[in-house]
Design a protein around this motif. Structure first.
Motif, PDB file in Angstrom:
ATOM      1  N   HIS A  11       0.818  -1.214   0.000  1.00 56.35           N
ATOM      2  CA  HIS A  11       0.000   0.000   0.000  1.00 56.35           C
ATOM      3  C   HIS A  11       0.856   1.271   0.000  1.00 56.35           C
ATOM      4  O   HIS A  11       0.377   2.359   0.260  1.00 56.35           O
ATOM      5  N   GLN A  38      -6.544  10.248  11.949  1.00 58.78           N
ATOM      6  CA  GLN A  38      -7.935   9.824  11.784  1.00 58.78           C
ATOM      7  C   GLN A  38      -8.638   9.736  13.138  1.00 58.78           C
ATOM      8  O   GLN A  38      -9.786  10.132  13.278  1.00 58.78           O
ATOM      9  N   LEU A  86      -1.665  12.942   1.229  1.00 60.44           N
ATOM     10  CA  LEU A  86      -2.410  12.219   2.252  1.00 60.44           C
ATOM     11  C   LEU A  86      -2.670  13.068   3.486  1.00 60.44           C
ATOM     12  O   LEU A  86      -3.581  12.771   4.265  1.00 60.44           O
ATOM     13  N   THR A 146      -6.182  14.327   4.695  1.00 63.11           N
ATOM     14  CA  THR A 146      -6.942  14.718   3.501  1.00 63.11           C
ATOM     15  C   THR A 146      -7.966  13.638   3.142  1.00 63.11           C
ATOM     16  O   THR A 146      -7.957  12.543   3.720  1.00 63.11           O
ATOM     17  N   GLY A 147      -8.796  13.940   2.172  1.00 59.68           N
ATOM     18  CA  GLY A 147      -9.724  12.931   1.664  1.00 59.68           C
ATOM     19  C   GLY A 147      -8.984  11.723   1.131  1.00 59.68           C
ATOM     20  O   GLY A 147      -9.409  10.579   1.325  1.00 59.68           O
ATOM     21  N   GLY A 148      -7.870  11.979   0.453  1.00 63.07           N
ATOM     22  CA  GLY A 148      -7.049  10.873  -0.052  1.00 63.07           C
ATOM     23  C   GLY A 148      -6.485  10.023   1.072  1.00 63.07           C
ATOM     24  O   GLY A 148      -6.405   8.796   0.958  1.00 63.07           O
ATOM     25  N   ASN A 153      -7.867   9.648   4.072  1.00 63.16           N
ATOM     26  CA  ASN A 153      -9.004   8.880   4.603  1.00 63.16           C
ATOM     27  C   ASN A 153      -9.344   7.702   3.709  1.00 63.16           C
ATOM     28  O   ASN A 153      -9.610   6.598   4.195  1.00 63.16           O
ATOM     29  N   ALA A 154      -9.335   7.926   2.406  1.00 61.35           N
ATOM     30  CA  ALA A 154      -9.652   6.849   1.458  1.00 61.35           C
ATOM     31  C   ALA A 154      -8.616   5.726   1.543  1.00 61.35           C
ATOM     32  O   ALA A 154      -8.964   4.539   1.517  1.00 61.35           O
ATOM     33  N   LEU A 155      -7.345   6.106   1.633  1.00 64.81           N
ATOM     34  CA  LEU A 155      -6.290   5.097   1.745  1.00 64.81           C
ATOM     35  C   LEU A 155      -6.458   4.286   3.026  1.00 64.81           C
ATOM     36  O   LEU A 155      -6.356   3.057   3.014  1.00 64.81           O
ATOM     37  N   ALA A 170      -9.178   3.680   4.666  1.00 64.91           N
ATOM     38  CA  ALA A 170     -10.335   2.789   4.523  1.00 64.91           C
ATOM     39  C   ALA A 170      -9.957   1.562   3.709  1.00 64.91           C
ATOM     40  O   ALA A 170     -10.312   0.426   4.069  1.00 64.91           O
ATOM     41  N   ALA A 171      -9.223   1.766   2.619  1.00 63.52           N
ATOM     42  CA  ALA A 171      -8.793   0.643   1.783  1.00 63.52           C
ATOM     43  C   ALA A 171      -7.852  -0.273   2.551  1.00 63.52           C
ATOM     44  O   ALA A 171      -7.960  -1.511   2.462  1.00 63.52           O
ATOM     45  N   ASP A 199      -9.818  -2.365   5.161  1.00 65.25           N
ATOM     46  CA  ASP A 199     -10.543  -3.482   4.543  1.00 65.25           C
ATOM     47  C   ASP A 199      -9.586  -4.614   4.178  1.00 65.25           C
ATOM     48  O   ASP A 199      -9.860  -5.784   4.445  1.00 65.25           O
TER      49      ASP A 199
END
Length: 153
Positions: A36, A50, A83, A101-103, A105-107, A109-110, A113
């Motif tokens: 990642h 976060q 990030l 950042t939104g990026g 947060n998205a990372l 979350a990925a 999971d």
């Protein structure tokens, strides 16, 4: 599955098992984060942001148990990847507030999971009740050896 009596005595001791499984999980986790494009320090910073929201750079260093000078390259790399953002503090322009950042947060979350899938694969030999019990026992041991971080007062 190999029977308990088929293993050498040293492979049955709790200390050996904890050390060996710790080594296996550390290697697996490092490889997972590398997939990642993260280091452990970067991941820790992202998770702290976060969990705590925007914080000053010095406070962030405290939260992740890193020297304030050593956190700068970590923040530089995260900022380069879009990030995190560094913004001047509203009350003191010399200080920086670090924001996920939104990026970022998205990372996270990925990664969360994917980490759940990896954990399921690693713990495949245990059912849900056994996993919960193992986690409970490990947290008890951890708490008995690692003092809780002081809360800001």
């Amino acid at each position: 599955m190999t029977g308990d009596n088929e293993r050498p005595a040293y492979e049955r001791g709790t200390g050996f098992l904890l050390a060996r499984l710790g080594s296996l999980t550390a290697r697996s986790w490092t490889a997972f984060l590398t997939e990642h494009r993260l280091t452990q320090a970067q991941y820790t910073v992202l998770v702290a942001l976060q969990q705590h929201g925007p914080v000053g750079q010095r406070r962030l260093a405290e939260l992740v148990a890193m020297d304030a000078r050593n956190i700068v390259p970590v923040l530089d790399s995260l900022a380069a990847g879009c990030l995190i953002e560094r913004r001047p503090d509203d009350t003191d322009r010399r200080r920086r507030t670090i924001t996920l950042t939104g990026g970022g947060n998205a990372l996270l979350a990925a990664v969360a999971d994917a980490a759940a899938v990896e954990q399921d694969q690693f713990l495949h030999a245990l059912n849900a009740t056994e996993r919960a019990r193992l986690n409970h026992l490990l947290r008890r041991l951890y708490d008995s050896h690692i003092p809780e971080a002081p809360q800001p007062g």
